[in-house]
Design a protein around this motif. Structure first.
Motif, PDB file in Angstrom:
ATOM      1  N   PHE B 189     -11.170   1.025  16.891  1.00 45.03           N
ATOM      2  CA  PHE B 189     -11.371   1.468  15.384  1.00 45.03           C
ATOM      3  C   PHE B 189     -11.172   0.185  14.551  1.00 45.03           C
ATOM      4  O   PHE B 189     -10.097  -0.523  14.875  1.00 45.03           O
ATOM      5  N   ILE B 190     -11.909  -0.055  13.506  1.00 48.93           N
ATOM      6  CA  ILE B 190     -11.454  -0.922  12.501  1.00 48.93           C
ATOM      7  C   ILE B 190     -11.367  -0.156  11.283  1.00 48.93           C
ATOM      8  O   ILE B 190     -12.395   0.330  10.556  1.00 48.93           O
ATOM      9  N   TYR B 191     -10.315  -0.173  10.590  1.00 45.55           N
ATOM     10  CA  TYR B 191     -10.031   0.964   9.819  1.00 45.55           C
ATOM     11  C   TYR B 191      -9.553   0.004   8.267  1.00 45.55           C
ATOM     12  O   TYR B 191      -8.809  -0.984   8.538  1.00 45.55           O
ATOM     13  N   VAL B 192     -10.099   0.488   7.079  1.00 45.59           N
ATOM     14  CA  VAL B 192      -9.698  -0.408   5.816  1.00 45.59           C
ATOM     15  C   VAL B 192      -8.872   0.594   5.009  1.00 45.59           C
ATOM     16  O   VAL B 192      -9.202   1.678   4.809  1.00 45.59           O
ATOM     17  N   THR B 193      -7.866   0.018   4.535  1.00 51.11           N
ATOM     18  CA  THR B 193      -7.017   0.713   3.752  1.00 51.11           C
ATOM     19  C   THR B 193      -6.254  -0.145   2.913  1.00 51.11           C
ATOM     20  O   THR B 193      -6.060  -1.350   3.092  1.00 51.11           O
ATOM     21  N   HIS B 194      -5.765   0.543   1.608  1.00 50.41           N
ATOM     22  CA  HIS B 194      -4.745  -0.367   0.685  1.00 50.41           C
ATOM     23  C   HIS B 194      -3.487   0.490   0.833  1.00 50.41           C
ATOM     24  O   HIS B 194      -2.425   0.076   0.128  1.00 50.41           O
ATOM     25  N   ASP B 195      -3.326   1.563   1.891  1.00 54.20           N
ATOM     26  CA  ASP B 195      -2.051   2.167   2.056  1.00 54.20           C
ATOM     27  C   ASP B 195      -1.311   1.863   3.119  1.00 54.20           C
ATOM     28  O   ASP B 195      -1.721   1.846   4.313  1.00 54.20           O
ATOM     29  N   GLN B 196      -0.310   1.142   2.758  1.00 54.96           N
ATOM     30  CA  GLN B 196       0.749   0.641   3.762  1.00 54.96           C
ATOM     31  C   GLN B 196       1.051   1.435   4.820  1.00 54.96           C
ATOM     32  O   GLN B 196       1.131   1.204   6.011  1.00 54.96           O
ATOM     33  N   GLU B 197       1.294   2.534   4.431  1.00 62.00           N
ATOM     34  CA  GLU B 197       2.023   3.675   5.377  1.00 62.00           C
ATOM     35  C   GLU B 197       1.048   4.015   6.359  1.00 62.00           C
ATOM     36  O   GLU B 197       1.339   4.105   7.615  1.00 62.00           O
ATOM     37  N   GLU B 198      -0.239   4.335   5.830  1.00 56.50           N
ATOM     38  CA  GLU B 198      -1.336   4.659   6.635  1.00 56.50           C
ATOM     39  C   GLU B 198      -1.428   3.454   7.828  1.00 56.50           C
ATOM     40  O   GLU B 198      -1.707   3.687   9.129  1.00 56.50           O
ATOM     41  N   ALA B 199      -1.389   2.190   7.370  1.00 63.21           N
ATOM     42  CA  ALA B 199      -1.687   1.043   8.152  1.00 63.21           C
ATOM     43  C   ALA B 199      -0.632   1.082   9.326  1.00 63.21           C
ATOM     44  O   ALA B 199      -0.744   1.015  10.417  1.00 63.21           O
ATOM     45  N   ASP B 234       6.009  -7.861   0.162  1.00 65.79           N
ATOM     46  CA  ASP B 234       6.129  -7.264  -1.231  1.00 65.79           C
ATOM     47  C   ASP B 234       4.986  -5.820  -0.984  1.00 65.79           C
ATOM     48  O   ASP B 234       5.236  -4.866  -1.321  1.00 65.79           O
ATOM     49  N   PHE B 235       3.771  -6.121  -0.402  1.00 65.89           N
ATOM     50  CA  PHE B 235       2.710  -5.516  -0.049  1.00 65.89           C
ATOM     51  C   PHE B 235       3.160  -4.095   0.877  1.00 65.89           C
ATOM     52  O   PHE B 235       2.908  -3.086   0.771  1.00 65.89           O
ATOM     53  N   ILE B 236       3.831  -4.714   2.085  1.00 66.89           N
ATOM     54  CA  ILE B 236       4.067  -3.682   3.139  1.00 66.89           C
ATOM     55  C   ILE B 236       5.622  -3.343   2.562  1.00 66.89           C
ATOM     56  O   ILE B 236       6.692  -3.826   3.130  1.00 66.89           O
ATOM     57  N   GLY B 237       5.619  -2.206   2.146  1.00 62.39           N
ATOM     58  CA  GLY B 237       6.947  -1.413   1.698  1.00 62.39           C
ATOM     59  C   GLY B 237       7.909  -2.179   0.653  1.00 62.39           C
ATOM     60  O   GLY B 237       7.137  -3.336   0.171  1.00 62.39           O
ATOM     61  N   GLU B 238       8.740  -1.628   0.117  1.00 61.84           N
ATOM     62  CA  GLU B 238       9.486  -2.271  -1.121  1.00 61.84           C
ATOM     63  C   GLU B 238      10.368  -3.379  -0.548  1.00 61.84           C
ATOM     64  O   GLU B 238      10.924  -3.336   0.584  1.00 61.84           O
ATOM     65  N   SER B 239      10.707  -4.231  -1.320  1.00 61.61           N
ATOM     66  CA  SER B 239      11.438  -5.464  -0.844  1.00 61.61           C
ATOM     67  C   SER B 239      12.249  -5.813  -2.110  1.00 61.61           C
ATOM     68  O   SER B 239      11.922  -6.112  -3.213  1.00 61.61           O
TER      69      SER B 239
END
Lengths: 274, 366
Positions: B189-199, B234-239
């Motif tokens: 599966f190659i999955y494209v998303t901007h949603d870090q939680e999904e990833a 910064d992109f993966i979760g808040e920091s």
């Protein structure tokens, strides 16, 4: 919402329809089903079976059919090309294509006459080039050329609108599933444009079938479409009853074709036509 | 380790003057769930479309199972795509949609019938054969789109933000469905998303992208716990991303105060970025705190509170905790050495671009 009030607002339109559609139609029907002395008869309607009238009706249907077909064959590829072209402002292209409609249609038909008549511009060029001149004026071919030229925008617009509305990702999805260009055309593009083609046919076929001015100018008065006969009954023979009878028959034919193509249109919207 | 199924070599792609992908290399292994993750405009969808055959790279090559497929059109590739807006054929029934690819391959009717049944079972929509796509909900349409793709037995399934149009609850359900599907089918599966939680939820491997560059490749745990740069953090979760100075190995100075950490290999007194996850900042009594601070704001987020604490070293921390600390109260702040993530300041071209992005973001916010 106050229904009385909304009803009141529709009054002008109702008056218009009654005054200019319903009552004249009633007159036509009244004339159609009576003879010149005013007695009831089916004769004017059944007059369509006279060989002259039958031949004229068949020629009308034939020319209208051919014109519609040519209009589809021109419009559909054109619509696909416009869709595929990277041009961002597709409305501009549409505008350019319907621009001839801004000119009076009799003028346009006269222009066609100038082009294709025996001493016309095209034959002039052919003679200069040493090619024998063509004689298409005063033939059914000339009438078809006129009809196609005149009614093409009425086919192109609905077809183009319909084709442009097909989402790009549906086409990509079909390619993704293995469809080549032919599959994309036959399984995706054509079925999804049926509604546009359907309304295009209605808009070209109906006026072509009832046409008489184009036939008069480009047919040289030698070729009789049913429209020409009806026109002559009213203006030359002054037999309004026969003219009305033939009009009613023609109306029934038009109604039939509209119903047939209308069904294709609504069915393709529901997705039953493949 | 399973073999490399897809290899992208030195891929560049621009639209007009806009460079979307710049000299990108990437390989994807068999049976992997790979997620291309990044903000919009980072080139992730373009990369997917290059793999699917819908875009040709300006330079570079795409290899599939060792063969160069760069110039192969989409209909000849052994990959199938699930589109963001489903892209179902609205003039066909569900069964005809699913059968589309098989009919083109001229499979016999019994085979097709069996495949339709199998695919509908797989996506939990048995008996939907004769429905029209328009009569289905968004989630159902997406399942049909997946069924339509997998009946062709692709080696790779490309998914372009397939859950983007669904509501939160449905999205979470579909995430589990997709993991189950991937395990049952045993395909890539190659999955494209901007949603870090999904990833983070679904992937075996996450490829974080920004501005046409790959920022980091790793498992969800790697990406979350060991972000390679401030963008990823910064992109993966808040920091909390804080300027610091690496005094020596295992000692970082923030706001004039030295903290123990576990990172090594930096130059002495090197300027660094320090990342602390909000859930790793511990609040307690003033006496027990290594540093102290005052609660500036507190927001209830459901599972936890999100608290802003202005510390006495001049830095405001974002903290996530299940405890309630009223605004104005004084608290002690502790972070265990493991939870400091030290990163070099950006130097390379890739990372500068990341900073430009930050600058743009700041402009928008101001």
């Amino acid at each position: 919402m106050n229904r009385k009030r909304t009803r009141f607002l529709s009054t002008p339109y109702i008056l218009w329809i009654v005054g200019f559609t319903v009552i004249p139609l009633l007159f036509v029907f009244a004339k159609a089903f009576t003879d010149q002395s005013g007695t009831f008869t089916f004769g004017n309607v059944t007059a369509i079976f006279d060989s002259v009238h039958r031949k004229a009706l068949l020629l009308s249907v034939e020319l209208a059919f051919i014109s519609s077909l040519i209009c589809i064959l021109i419009s559909y590829p054109a619509a696909l090309i416009i869709k595929a072209s990277g041009v961002s402002n597709k409305k501009t292209i549409m505008f350019i294509m319907i621009l001839p409609m801004w000119m009076n249609f009799i003028l346009r038909i006269l222009a066609i006459q100038m082009l294709i008549s025996s001493n016309g511009i095209i034959n002039h060029f052919l003679t200069v080039l040493g090619i024998s001149p063509m004689s298409i004026i005063n033939t059914p071919v000339a009438i078809v050329i006129g009809m196609v030229y005149d009614y093409l925008p009425y086919m192109l617009l609905p077809v183009l609108n319909c084709v442009l509305a097909i989402p790009e990702d549906i086409i990509e999805a079909s390619k993704d599933l293995g469809a080549n260009r032919f599959h994309v055309l036959t399984k995706i593009l054509l079925p999804l444009s049926l509604s546009g083609i359907g309304s295009g046919i209605t808009m070209v076929f109906v006026p072509s079938m009832t046409e008489f001015v184009i036939a008069n100018i480009l047919g040289g008065g030698k070729i009789q479409l049913l429209g020409n006969i009806i026109e002559q009954e009213f203006s030359v023979s002054m037999n309004w009853n026969l003219g009305s009878g033939l009009s009613v028959t023609l109306m029934i034919f038009v109604l039939l074709t509209t119903v047939i193509f209308g069904r294709t249109t609504s069915e393709s919207d529901r997705g039953f036509v493949i | 380790m399973s073999k490399k199924l897809i290899e992208l070599k030195n891929i560049s792609k621009s639209f007009g003057s806009n460079l979307v992908i710049d000299e990108l290399d990437l390989y994807i292994r068999e049976n992997e769930f790979v997620t291309l993750l990044g903000p919009s405009g980072c080139g992730k969808t373009t990369l997917l479309r290059i793999i699917g055959g819908f875009e040709k790279p300006d330079i570079g090559q795409v290899f599939f199972d060792g063969c160069d497929i760069t110039k192969l059109p989409p209909n000849q590739r052994q990959v199938n795509t699930v589109f963001q807006k489903y892209a179902l054929f609205t003039h066909m029934t569900v069964a005809e949609n699913i059968a589309f690819g098989l009919r083109i391959k001229k499979k016999d009717d019994d085979y097709i019938k069996e495949k339709i049944r199998y695919a509908l079972d797989l996506v939990n929509l048995p008996g939907f054969e004769n429905r029209m796509p328009d009569s289905l909900s968004g989630g159902q349409q997406q399942r049909i789109a997946i069924a339509r793709a997998i009946v062709n037995e692709p080696k790779v399934l490309l998914l372009d933000e397939p859950l983007g149009a669904l509501d939160l609850k449905l999205r979470q359900e579909m995430q589990y469905e997709l993991i189950r599907l991937k395990n049952e089918l045993g395909i890539t599966f190659i999955y494209v998303t901007h949603d870090q939680e999904e990833a983070l939820t679904m992937s075996d491997t996450i490829v974080v992208m920004n501005q046409g560059y790959i920022q980091q490749i790793g498992t969800p745990e790697d990406i979350y716990n060991e972000p390679e740069n401030a963008f990823v953090a910064d992109f993966i979760g808040e920091s909390n991303i804080i300027d610091g100075i690496m005094v020596r190995d295992r000692l970082v100075r923030i706001g004039g105060k030295d903290f123990e950490c576990v990172d090594e290999g930096f130059e002495e007194n090197e300027n660094v970025d320090v990342v602390i996850r909000p859930e790793d900042v511990e609040l307690g009594s003033v006496e027990g705190g290594y540093i102290t601070g005052e609660v500036v704001s507190i927001i209830f987020k459901g599972v936890h509170y999100e608290i802003q604490v202005k510390s006495d070293i001049g830095i405001t921390f974002m903290v996530q905790t299940t405890q309630n600390f009223p605004v104005g109260s004084h608290v002690g702040i502790n972070v265990i050495p493991d939870n400091f993530q030290i990163m070099h300041k950006p130097q390379s071209e890739d990372e500068e671009i990341m900073n430009k992005d930050e600058a743009v973001k700041d402009e928008h916010e101001s």
